[in-house]
Write a protein that holds these residues in place. Structure first.
Motif, PDB file in Angstrom:
ATOM      1  N   ASN A   1     -44.761  -3.608  69.913  1.00  0.00           N
ATOM      2  CA  ASN A   1     -43.644  -4.201  69.166  1.00  0.00           C
ATOM      3  C   ASN A   1     -42.291  -3.999  69.836  1.00  0.00           C
ATOM      4  OD1 ASN A   1     -42.903  -1.556  68.629  1.00  0.00           O
ATOM      5  ND2 ASN A   1     -43.169  -1.707  66.427  1.00  0.00           N
ATOM      6  N   ASN A   2     -42.232  -3.249  70.909  1.00  0.00           N
ATOM      7  CA  ASN A   2     -41.001  -3.020  71.681  1.00  0.00           C
ATOM      8  C   ASN A   2     -39.869  -2.407  70.869  1.00  0.00           C
ATOM      9  OD1 ASN A   2     -41.910  -3.878  74.223  1.00  0.00           O
ATOM     10  ND2 ASN A   2     -41.551  -6.006  73.694  1.00  0.00           N
ATOM     11  N   SER A   3     -40.205  -1.656  69.814  1.00  0.00           N
ATOM     12  CA  SER A   3     -39.145  -0.909  69.141  1.00  0.00           C
ATOM     13  C   SER A   3     -38.684   0.192  70.095  1.00  0.00           C
ATOM     14  CB  SER A   3     -39.647  -0.310  67.822  1.00  0.00           C
ATOM     15  OG  SER A   3     -40.674   0.617  68.068  1.00  0.00           O
ATOM     16  N   VAL A   4     -37.508   0.727  69.837  1.00  0.00           N
ATOM     17  CA  VAL A   4     -36.954   1.766  70.707  1.00  0.00           C
ATOM     18  C   VAL A   4     -36.604   2.964  69.830  1.00  0.00           C
ATOM     19  CG1 VAL A   4     -35.074   2.363  72.276  1.00  0.00           C
ATOM     20  CG2 VAL A   4     -36.016   0.064  72.298  1.00  0.00           C
TER      21      VAL A   4
ATOM     22  N   LEU B   1     -25.544  10.718  74.058  1.00  0.00           N
ATOM     23  CA  LEU B   1     -26.523  11.532  73.336  1.00  0.00           C
ATOM     24  C   LEU B   1     -26.451  12.985  73.793  1.00  0.00           C
ATOM     25  CD1 LEU B   1     -29.535   9.062  73.442  1.00  0.00           C
ATOM     26  CD2 LEU B   1     -28.034   9.557  71.488  1.00  0.00           C
ATOM     27  N   ALA B   2     -26.368  13.201  75.092  1.00  0.00           N
ATOM     28  CA  ALA B   2     -26.325  14.561  75.630  1.00  0.00           C
ATOM     29  C   ALA B   2     -25.085  15.328  75.176  1.00  0.00           C
ATOM     30  CB  ALA B   2     -26.384  14.520  77.156  1.00  0.00           C
ATOM     31  N   ALA B   3     -24.045  14.614  74.785  1.00  0.00           N
ATOM     32  CA  ALA B   3     -22.802  15.254  74.345  1.00  0.00           C
ATOM     33  C   ALA B   3     -22.790  15.579  72.846  1.00  0.00           C
ATOM     34  CB  ALA B   3     -21.613  14.354  74.680  1.00  0.00           C
ATOM     35  N   GLN B   4     -23.832  15.224  72.119  1.00  0.00           N
ATOM     36  CA  GLN B   4     -23.876  15.509  70.683  1.00  0.00           C
ATOM     37  C   GLN B   4     -23.962  17.018  70.448  1.00  0.00           C
ATOM     38  OE1 GLN B   4     -23.472  13.011  68.278  1.00  0.00           O
ATOM     39  NE2 GLN B   4     -23.016  11.947  70.190  1.00  0.00           N
ATOM     40  N   PRO B   5     -23.290  17.524  69.432  1.00  0.00           N
ATOM     41  CA  PRO B   5     -23.310  18.965  69.151  1.00  0.00           C
ATOM     42  C   PRO B   5     -24.738  19.488  68.958  1.00  0.00           C
ATOM     43  CG  PRO B   5     -21.639  17.881  67.820  1.00  0.00           C
ATOM     44  CD  PRO B   5     -22.435  16.787  68.481  1.00  0.00           C
ATOM     45  N   GLY B   6     -25.078  20.532  69.691  1.00  0.00           N
ATOM     46  CA  GLY B   6     -26.376  21.174  69.563  1.00  0.00           C
ATOM     47  C   GLY B   6     -27.529  20.459  70.224  1.00  0.00           C
ATOM     48  N   PHE B   7     -27.259  19.358  70.923  1.00  0.00           N
ATOM     49  CA  PHE B   7     -28.325  18.600  71.592  1.00  0.00           C
ATOM     50  C   PHE B   7     -29.016  19.465  72.648  1.00  0.00           C
ATOM     51  CE2 PHE B   7     -29.750  16.037  75.186  1.00  0.00           C
ATOM     52  CZ  PHE B   7     -30.536  15.078  74.576  1.00  0.00           C
ATOM     53  N   VAL B   8     -30.349  19.452  72.645  1.00  0.00           N
ATOM     54  CA  VAL B   8     -31.122  20.169  73.654  1.00  0.00           C
ATOM     55  C   VAL B   8     -31.816  19.180  74.587  1.00  0.00           C
ATOM     56  CG1 VAL B   8     -33.034  21.789  74.046  1.00  0.00           C
ATOM     57  CG2 VAL B   8     -31.460  22.142  72.122  1.00  0.00           C
ATOM     58  N   ASN B   9     -32.558  18.206  74.034  1.00  0.00           N
ATOM     59  CA  ASN B   9     -33.228  17.202  74.854  1.00  0.00           C
ATOM     60  C   ASN B   9     -33.682  16.033  74.004  1.00  0.00           C
ATOM     61  OD1 ASN B   9     -36.098  17.525  73.983  1.00  0.00           O
ATOM     62  ND2 ASN B   9     -35.811  19.581  74.807  1.00  0.00           N
ATOM     63  N   LYS B  10     -34.089  14.975  74.685  1.00  0.00           N
ATOM     64  CA  LYS B  10     -34.635  13.790  74.019  1.00  0.00           C
ATOM     65  C   LYS B  10     -35.780  13.258  74.852  1.00  0.00           C
ATOM     66  CE  LYS B  10     -33.986   9.063  72.571  1.00  0.00           C
ATOM     67  NZ  LYS B  10     -33.126   7.947  72.262  1.00  0.00           N
ATOM     68  N   THR B  11     -36.811  12.791  74.173  1.00  0.00           N
ATOM     69  CA  THR B  11     -37.881  12.014  74.792  1.00  0.00           C
ATOM     70  C   THR B  11     -37.770  10.606  74.238  1.00  0.00           C
ATOM     71  OG1 THR B  11     -39.335  13.936  74.978  1.00  0.00           O
ATOM     72  CG2 THR B  11     -40.376  11.762  75.063  1.00  0.00           C
ATOM     73  N   TRP B  12     -37.503   9.643  75.100  1.00  0.00           N
ATOM     74  CA  TRP B  12     -37.405   8.252  74.682  1.00  0.00           C
ATOM     75  C   TRP B  12     -38.792   7.728  74.327  1.00  0.00           C
ATOM     76  CZ3 TRP B  12     -33.333   5.060  73.856  1.00  0.00           C
ATOM     77  CH2 TRP B  12     -32.070   5.490  74.312  1.00  0.00           C
ATOM     78  N   LEU B  13     -38.843   6.817  73.358  1.00  0.00           N
ATOM     79  CA  LEU B  13     -40.083   6.167  72.949  1.00  0.00           C
ATOM     80  C   LEU B  13     -39.878   4.656  72.949  1.00  0.00           C
ATOM     81  CD1 LEU B  13     -40.935   8.424  69.869  1.00  0.00           C
ATOM     82  CD2 LEU B  13     -41.869   8.604  72.182  1.00  0.00           C
ATOM     83  N   SER B  14     -40.931   3.937  73.332  1.00  0.00           N
ATOM     84  CA  SER B  14     -40.928   2.479  73.278  1.00  0.00           C
ATOM     85  C   SER B  14     -42.200   2.053  72.564  1.00  0.00           C
ATOM     86  CB  SER B  14     -40.886   1.901  74.700  1.00  0.00           C
ATOM     87  OG  SER B  14     -40.902   0.483  74.656  1.00  0.00           O
ATOM     88  N   GLY B  15     -42.026   1.315  71.469  1.00  0.00           N
ATOM     89  CA  GLY B  15     -43.170   0.944  70.636  1.00  0.00           C
ATOM     90  C   GLY B  15     -44.187   0.093  71.379  1.00  0.00           C
ATOM     91  N   ALA B  16     -45.417   0.566  71.405  1.00  0.00           N
ATOM     92  CA  ALA B  16     -46.504  -0.188  72.028  1.00  0.00           C
ATOM     93  C   ALA B  16     -46.815  -1.397  71.147  1.00  0.00           C
ATOM     94  CB  ALA B  16     -47.740   0.690  72.186  1.00  0.00           C
TER      95      ALA B  16
END
Length: 102
Positions: A45-48, A28-43
């Motif tokens: 339902n455990n979606s990601v 993910l960090a190597a994707q063109p123009g990537f600045v940052n990501k905040t991961w989410l986990s579904g409360a």
């Protein structure tokens, strides 16, 4: 600098400690123009998913339309993806002290 955000969610039911985030973070960090990501986990339902920041709408769209669908397919999961224009929301976001506009 223009900003863009991408929201993603993979419809899986997987406790976050079992998600392959350690393998995915470098990719993910190597994707063109990537600045940052905040991961989410579904409360409940455990979606990601996550909220990503990119340096331009072009790079955000490239991620959302090219890279991300392939990754979700590799996981064998349905997904949701949305692209947001961060430039048009800058003033409103700054007024609320968003960390993305400091």
């Amino acid at each position: 600098m223009p900003k863009a955000f991408v929201y993603t969610e993979v419809q899986v039911s997987l406790p976050f400690d079992q998600a392959p985030w350690r393998d995915l973070n470098p990719v993910l960090a190597a994707q063109p123009g990537f600045v940052n990501k905040t991961w989410l986990s579904g409360a409940g339902n455990n979606s990601v998913g996550g909220i990503y920041e990119f340096d331009s709408l072009e790079n955000a769209r490239r991620f959302a339309f090219d890279y991300f669908p392939e990754e979700a397919r590799r996981l064998g999961a349905a997904f949701t993806t949305r692209v947001f224009d961060g430039a048009v929301t800058e003033e409103a976001s700054r007024q609320l002290h968003s960390v993305h506009y400091r």
